[in-house]
Design an enzyme around this catalytic site. Structure first.
Site, PDB file in Angstrom:
ATOM      1  N   GLY A 155      27.369  12.006  11.005  1.00  0.00           N
ATOM      2  CA  GLY A 155      26.224  11.573  10.058  1.00  0.00           C
ATOM      3  C   GLY A 155      25.882  10.108  10.263  1.00  0.00           C
ATOM      4  N   GLY A 156      25.639   9.628   9.119  1.00  0.00           N
ATOM      5  CA  GLY A 156      25.403   8.219   8.754  1.00  0.00           C
ATOM      6  C   GLY A 156      26.727   7.216   9.447  1.00  0.00           C
ATOM      7  N   ARG A 163      35.921  15.508   5.257  1.00  0.00           N
ATOM      8  CA  ARG A 163      34.845  15.433   4.376  1.00  0.00           C
ATOM      9  C   ARG A 163      34.284  16.607   3.718  1.00  0.00           C
ATOM     10  NH1 ARG A 163      31.062  11.311   2.562  1.00  0.00           N
ATOM     11  NH2 ARG A 163      28.825  12.065   2.832  1.00  0.00           N
ATOM     12  N   LEU A 167      31.857  -3.108  46.721  1.00  0.00           N
ATOM     13  CA  LEU A 167      30.969  -2.409  47.703  1.00  0.00           C
ATOM     14  C   LEU A 167      29.453  -2.711  47.120  1.00  0.00           C
ATOM     15  CD1 LEU A 167      30.414  -0.035  49.850  1.00  0.00           C
ATOM     16  CD2 LEU A 167      30.445   1.477  48.088  1.00  0.00           C
ATOM     17  N   ILE A 176      30.629  -5.536  39.880  1.00  0.00           N
ATOM     18  CA  ILE A 176      32.189  -5.585  40.002  1.00  0.00           C
ATOM     19  C   ILE A 176      33.161  -5.610  38.876  1.00  0.00           C
ATOM     20  CG2 ILE A 176      34.053  -6.570  41.424  1.00  0.00           C
ATOM     21  CD1 ILE A 176      31.779  -5.311  43.151  1.00  0.00           C
ATOM     22  N   THR A 177      33.730  -4.502  38.751  1.00  0.00           N
ATOM     23  CA  THR A 177      34.748  -4.377  37.531  1.00  0.00           C
ATOM     24  C   THR A 177      35.903  -5.313  37.773  1.00  0.00           C
ATOM     25  OG1 THR A 177      33.992  -1.989  36.873  1.00  0.00           O
ATOM     26  CG2 THR A 177      36.080  -2.690  36.202  1.00  0.00           C
ATOM     27  N   ALA A 181      21.893  -3.165  46.976  1.00  0.00           N
ATOM     28  CA  ALA A 181      22.556  -1.828  47.773  1.00  0.00           C
ATOM     29  C   ALA A 181      23.579  -1.505  46.774  1.00  0.00           C
ATOM     30  CB  ALA A 181      23.415  -2.275  48.830  1.00  0.00           C
ATOM     31  N   GLU A 196      30.743   4.780  40.498  1.00  0.00           N
ATOM     32  CA  GLU A 196      31.096   5.453  41.358  1.00  0.00           C
ATOM     33  C   GLU A 196      30.016   6.436  42.104  1.00  0.00           C
ATOM     34  OE1 GLU A 196      33.639   4.045  42.367  1.00  0.00           O
ATOM     35  OE2 GLU A 196      35.078   3.671  40.934  1.00  0.00           O
ATOM     36  N   SER A 244      23.338   2.643  45.152  1.00  0.00           N
ATOM     37  CA  SER A 244      23.358   4.013  45.699  1.00  0.00           C
ATOM     38  C   SER A 244      23.332   4.004  47.248  1.00  0.00           C
ATOM     39  CB  SER A 244      22.497   4.957  45.198  1.00  0.00           C
ATOM     40  OG  SER A 244      22.506   4.927  43.756  1.00  0.00           O
TER      41      SER A 244
END
Length: 391
Positions: free
Chosen positions: A346-347, A275, A133, A165-166, A138, A370, A140
């Site tokens: 953290g780090g 931790r 699309l 395009i995925t 073009a 999308e 949104s």
């Protein structure tokens, strides 16, 4: 298993069949996806064989009719599968949602003959789809697309460029929206284009900040010839095809976002429980416990929101507003939750040795695809207050 620490998500599934399906999905994830997810994302490797396996297992056609090779599952079940896949690896969860989006035009607007001919291979024959699309100018404003389809006898000739395009370049079929008349949104028509069509080429993949295993690229149509038998719906009906698909696709993105957020929470919880600082697990410190509580609450709220929208869809009720709300809330929640996960580690959260930083980078794109979250707010506001006043 200890009562503390990450637990499998308890699913509200409507049937024993759906519960068995989820067991199958979790087994596939543990065997085929999770062990190599981090390594393959670092390498930018697309898991094509995993998608073929999922197709043969019926996981790429879950929300479509059984008579055409689909799974016949309600959307509330399909989306929970997408969430599980995205929690393991967003490339797989998002790819599943994109494939479903690519099938939507044919399943919803194609003729019975078209569905009978093409859907079984698309849903369970090992094929992978993509949805075309957006364009360079073009995004949104989808009604402004410029890719053209001109009639030539019994064929259509497509010329133009699609962007973002995925699965571009690796898909076996593309659902393409092209302009067939100069009539704004009413001059757009949908086509089902084979991935090996002559004149169809993909540009090199974009270099993205995350989701490295999923190729995203421009797609060029240089006089691509498509027979009229591959036109989906009537001439000029393409914008309706696109909007219908996007309503469902936004729920897929919402489910992906909840999956990524859940994975981030699980990682943060496991780390803070293990931790020790000042002689105590860091999860004992109230400030961190409250962060975990907020993360879990956002995830549960998002999951409830997308499932409520899915149940409206399954019941045949309007769900455009609810889909926009789910996409907006879930993706914003994922961004906040993954950011908090990095902070809690953290780090270590800032290093690639732990997956929290990957989750944060991946969450960002879900606020964009999308329809950006700004567009979602426009969709919601229009349903509440009507269209914007002309000035």
């Amino acid at each position: 298993m200890s009562q503390y620490g990450p637990q499998p998500v308890e699913r509200d599934l409507p049937t024993d069949e759906a519960r068995d399906l989820l067991t199958l999905v979790r087994e596939l994830i543990q065997r085929e996806i999770a062990p190599t997810a981090a390594e393959e994302e670092r390498a930018g490797t697309f898991p094509r064989e995993t998608f073929r396996l999922m197709s043969r297992s019926g996981l790429l056609g879950l929300p479509y009719p059984e008579e055409y090779g689909g799974g016949g599952q309600p959307y509330e079940v399909y989306l929970q599968v997408v969430e599980e896949l995205a929690a393991a690896r967003l490339t797989v969860g998002l790819g599943t949602s994109v494939h479903s989006l690519a099938c939507h035009g044919l399943a919803g607007f194609g003729s019975k003959e078209q569905r009978t001919e093409h859907l079984p291979d698309m849903l369970g024959g090992g094929l992978l789809g993509a949805y075309c699309l957006s364009e360079p100018s073009a995004g949104s404003d989808a009604a402004a697309l410029r890719t053209r389809a001109e009639r030539d006898g019994d064929d259509w000739v497509l010329t133009g460029t699609k962007a973002w395009i995925t699965h571009a370049g690796i898909a076996d079929f593309y659902t393409v929206l092209a302009r067939t008349a100069e009539d704004g949104a009413h001059g757009i028509t949908a086509f089902l284009v084979p991935g090996d069509a002559e004149g169809l080429t993909a540009a090199p993949p974009e270099h993205k900040m995350g989701l490295n295993g999923s190729p995203t690229a421009q797609l060029h149509f240089d006089g691509v010839r498509v027979p009229d038998e591959r036109r989906l719906g009537d001439e000029g009906q393409g914008f309706a095809v696109a909007l219908s698909a996007l309503d469902s696709g936004r729920l897929g993105i919402a489910a992906c976002a909840v999956g990524v957020a859940q994975a981030a929470l699980d990682e943060a919880l496991a780390y803070t429980l293990g931790r020790e600082q000042f002689g105590h697990p860091v999860a004992d410190f109230q400030g961190l416990r409250f962060m975990l509580a907020d993360m879990a609450t956002r995830i549960e709220a998002g999951r409830s929101l997308y499932l409520a929208a899915a149940r409206r869809r399954d019941a045949g009720l309007p769900f455009t507003q609810q889909a926009a709300m789910a996409k907006l809330f879930c993706t914003d929640a994922a961004m906040q939750t993954t950011t908090d996960a990095v902070q809690l580690l953290g780090g270590y959260g800032y290093t690639a040795d732990f997956p929290a930083e990957r989750y944060m980078r991946e969450a960002k794109v879900l606020q964009i695809v999308e329809g950006t979250n700004q567009i979602q707010r426009m969709v919601i506001a229009r349903r509440l207050a009507g269209p914007e006043s002309g000035r």
